[in-house]
Design an enzyme around this catalytic site. Sequence first.
Site, short mmCIF file in Angstrom:
data_model
loop_
_atom_site.label_atom_id
_atom_site.label_comp_id
_atom_site.label_asym_id
_atom_site.label_seq_id
_atom_site.Cartn_x
_atom_site.Cartn_y
_atom_site.Cartn_z
N GLY A 45 51.54 42.85 45.03
CA GLY A 45 53.01 43.00 45.49
C GLY A 45 53.99 42.61 44.18
O GLY A 45 55.05 43.41 44.25
N ILE A 85 34.82 45.79 40.56
CA ILE A 85 33.90 45.14 41.24
C ILE A 85 34.21 44.83 42.42
O ILE A 85 35.18 44.72 43.01
CB ILE A 85 33.37 43.74 40.49
CG1 ILE A 85 34.82 42.80 40.45
CG2 ILE A 85 32.86 43.92 38.98
CD1 ILE A 85 34.31 41.31 39.86
N GLU A 89 39.70 41.05 45.29
CA GLU A 89 40.76 41.99 45.31
C GLU A 89 40.16 43.16 46.24
O GLU A 89 40.86 43.51 47.24
CB GLU A 89 41.12 42.75 44.02
CG GLU A 89 42.45 41.73 43.46
CD GLU A 89 43.36 41.43 44.19
OE1 GLU A 89 43.99 42.25 44.80
OE2 GLU A 89 43.70 40.14 44.03
N LYS A 92 39.85 41.58 49.82
CA LYS A 92 41.44 41.57 50.38
C LYS A 92 41.72 42.84 50.80
O LYS A 92 42.26 42.97 52.26
CB LYS A 92 42.24 41.14 49.20
CG LYS A 92 43.75 41.25 49.68
CD LYS A 92 44.54 40.87 48.16
CE LYS A 92 46.12 41.20 48.45
NZ LYS A 92 46.80 41.07 47.20
N HIS A 145 37.94 41.20 33.67
CA HIS A 145 39.07 40.25 34.30
C HIS A 145 38.52 39.08 34.66
O HIS A 145 38.97 37.74 34.16
CB HIS A 145 39.74 40.97 35.53
CG HIS A 145 40.75 40.04 36.15
ND1 HIS A 145 40.85 38.97 36.75
CD2 HIS A 145 42.26 40.12 35.64
CE1 HIS A 145 41.85 38.46 36.96
NE2 HIS A 145 42.79 39.26 36.58
N GLU A 176 39.00 35.30 33.27
CA GLU A 176 39.18 34.20 34.26
C GLU A 176 37.67 33.83 34.70
O GLU A 176 37.57 33.33 35.82
CB GLU A 176 39.96 34.47 35.17
CG GLU A 176 41.46 34.89 34.93
CD GLU A 176 42.37 35.13 35.75
OE1 GLU A 176 42.13 35.22 37.06
OE2 GLU A 176 43.27 35.53 35.51
N HIS A 208 46.89 42.22 30.33
CA HIS A 208 45.61 41.53 29.97
C HIS A 208 45.13 42.07 28.48
O HIS A 208 44.95 41.42 27.65
CB HIS A 208 44.38 41.66 31.05
CG HIS A 208 44.46 40.71 32.13
ND1 HIS A 208 44.61 39.30 31.92
CD2 HIS A 208 44.60 40.69 33.53
CE1 HIS A 208 45.14 38.57 33.12
NE2 HIS A 208 44.55 39.62 34.04
#
Length: 259
Positions: A45, A85, A89, A92, A145, A176, A208
């Site tokens: 978002g 992967i 996300e 989600k 990521h 991360e 990133h």
Amino acid sequence: MGKKALMVVSFGTSMPQARRAIEKIEERLHKAFPDHDFFRAFTSGMVARKIEREEGVHIPAPEELMERLAEQGYEEVRCQSLHVIFGQEYEKLLAQLRPYCGRFARLLIGRPLLWDTEDYLRLTRALLTEMPRLAADEAYVFMGHGTEHPANAAYALVENCFRYHRAERVYVGTVEGFPHLDYVLARLDAHGVTHVHLAPLMIVAGDHAHNDLAGEEEDSWKSRLESEGYTVETHLRGLGELDAVGEIFVGHCRAAESL
């Protein structure tokens, strides 16, 4: 079957030049499914709001787009994830889609980039063909990521697939998760590397890549490597720009399964 929709969902990026990697995959998918109407959605978002504020372009969230497709009478929705992967996300996205299962005759979901072993092997083969031939003191380092999700293990499997292809000085770290940069530094030291090629292991070379990877701040990977005495060369190209990546996503979209 009546009206069909192809819904391509990515995290998104607010960098217009980086968005080309997403667009290239979308174009390939649209061409592969000419009998489907094409739609885009972003799961971030924050990214979507920034694009609307700065570019005047509205990119819907998955739920908003699903509502619109239901109202417009689509009977089949084929949703293709552009996530790398099967992590947070992707989960989600599945949670956002499930409430709409009963509103379409068919609601299908295509898997993310890295799902089965062949996906990993195809990706690493494709990346190796794009790399320069490495001298004895050179290494290639990819930044993924990373996530707290158990799917983070995918990054170690990517590096092991490079080993399978006999690429001994190609390493994978994450922003991360683990493997982190300290792991990469230990591997570089163990192999007598002096020159490092840096590249993102992400669909887009967005924030990133430009900041955490190649930025001038002292905590970027480029700066940290240089502070350790390495010479560094950056390659800011998203995975989405590779034809092989688009082909993997087309295959996953063809094999899409009911949610």
